[in-house]
Design a protein around this motif. Sequence first.
Motif, PDB file in Angstrom:
ATOM      1  N   ASP A  45       1.357 -11.681  -0.644  1.00 49.37           N
ATOM      2  CA  ASP A  45       0.021 -12.035  -0.169  1.00 49.37           C
ATOM      3  C   ASP A  45      -0.940 -11.845  -1.330  1.00 49.37           C
ATOM      4  O   ASP A  45      -0.862 -10.836  -2.049  1.00 49.37           O
ATOM      5  N   ALA A  66       4.265  -8.984   1.074  1.00 50.20           N
ATOM      6  CA  ALA A  66       3.714  -9.337   2.385  1.00 50.20           C
ATOM      7  C   ALA A  66       3.928  -8.260   3.439  1.00 50.20           C
ATOM      8  O   ALA A  66       3.229  -8.242   4.456  1.00 50.20           O
ATOM      9  N   SER A  67       4.862  -7.370   3.213  1.00 52.23           N
ATOM     10  CA  SER A  67       5.097  -6.307   4.183  1.00 52.23           C
ATOM     11  C   SER A  67       5.339  -4.994   3.463  1.00 52.23           C
ATOM     12  O   SER A  67       5.727  -4.957   2.292  1.00 52.23           O
ATOM     13  N   GLY A  68       5.072  -3.916   4.152  1.00 51.31           N
ATOM     14  CA  GLY A  68       5.335  -2.589   3.623  1.00 51.31           C
ATOM     15  C   GLY A  68       4.201  -2.026   2.786  1.00 51.31           C
ATOM     16  O   GLY A  68       3.198  -2.693   2.519  1.00 51.31           O
ATOM     17  N   GLN A 161      -1.517  -1.524   2.323  1.00 52.05           N
ATOM     18  CA  GLN A 161      -0.368  -1.984   1.540  1.00 52.05           C
ATOM     19  C   GLN A 161      -0.030  -1.040   0.391  1.00 52.05           C
ATOM     20  O   GLN A 161       0.948  -1.260  -0.324  1.00 52.05           O
TER      21      GLN A 161
END
Length: 298
Positions: A45, A66-68, A161
Motif C-alpha cells: 500500500d 498491505a497487511s501486518g 502498520q
Amino acid sequence: MHDPHPAPEPSAAEAELSRREFVALSAAVGLAAATLPAAAALALDETEVSIETADGTCDAAFIHPASGAHPGVLIWTDAFGLRPSMRDIGRRLAGAGYAVLVPNPFYRVARAPLFETASNVDFQNPATRAKLAPLMASVNAAGAAENDATVYVAFLDAQPQVDKARKIGTQGYCMGGALAVRTAAALPERIGAGGSFHGGGLVTDKPDSPHLLAPRIRARMYFAIAASDDQRQPDAKDRLRDSFAAAKVPTEIEVYPGTRHGWCVADMPSDAGAPIYSAPDAERAWGRLLALYRTALA
C-alpha cells in the motif's frame, strides 16, 4: 542537550563483542541475500501523507506491506528530493517487509517533486546550483533535521502498520547520509540502525560535524563511501572510524572501489560521459542495507 537518563556505556569487551557479532551477522545475511532466490514480492500500500511540523506541512510517501505490522524506516533523499527514483527505493524496501516513510526534505520551500528526475541535471550549470542551494539550506539549518526526524518517527510510531516493539531504521543518500546520522543521534532510544550511502558532509572541521555525534548514537551504523569521495577526502573514513570506535558504536565503513558519488541512485546523470549509477555496486550496497536492518531492528 543533556539527557537525564543516558543509556549505559558498554564496556570495551561488550563493545568489541557487539562489533564482531554485527560484522559476522551482517556478512551472513548479506551472503544469503546474494545467493538465495528472491522472495515473492509483498503486496504493498502506498499513501500520500501530510505531516505537520513546527515549520509547516511536509508532504511524504508512506509505503508498507498491505497487511501486518513491520519495522519502520525513515529514508532521507539526496539533494534532488522526493521523486520517482526515491519512491522506488521506498517500494523496494517495503517489499522486503518494512513500513517506509520517504518525506520531502524541502517542504519548507516547496512541495515535491522539485525534480522529476536527476538524469538530465547539469551539475555544472549555475542555475542548478542556484536552485539546490536554498533547498539544502532549508533542511541543513541548525536543528531542522533533528526536529523533522522527531516528527517523522512519531508519525511512524502512530501507524498501525509499524511494529513499535521493534527499532526504527534510517538511511540516507548523498546529503541524506548526514541527515541519517543526525537522526540516529537525535533519537538514540528509538533508532536501531543507520545507513549512509555516498553520504556528503559526514566529516567536516566544524563543531557540528556529523561524525562528532557518535557519542550520542546507540544504533548500528553502516557507511558506504564512494571512491571518488574518498579520493577527495581520504582522511574522512579514518576520522569517522575513530569517532565511532571511541564511542563504542558498532559500525562498518566501506569504500566501494571505482564508484562515483551517487552510485546507488538509479536516475543519476552521467558525469563526463561516464555513468554515475553502478547497478552491481548498488546491489551490493542494498544487500548490506538489508543485512543491517535484519540484524539491528530487533
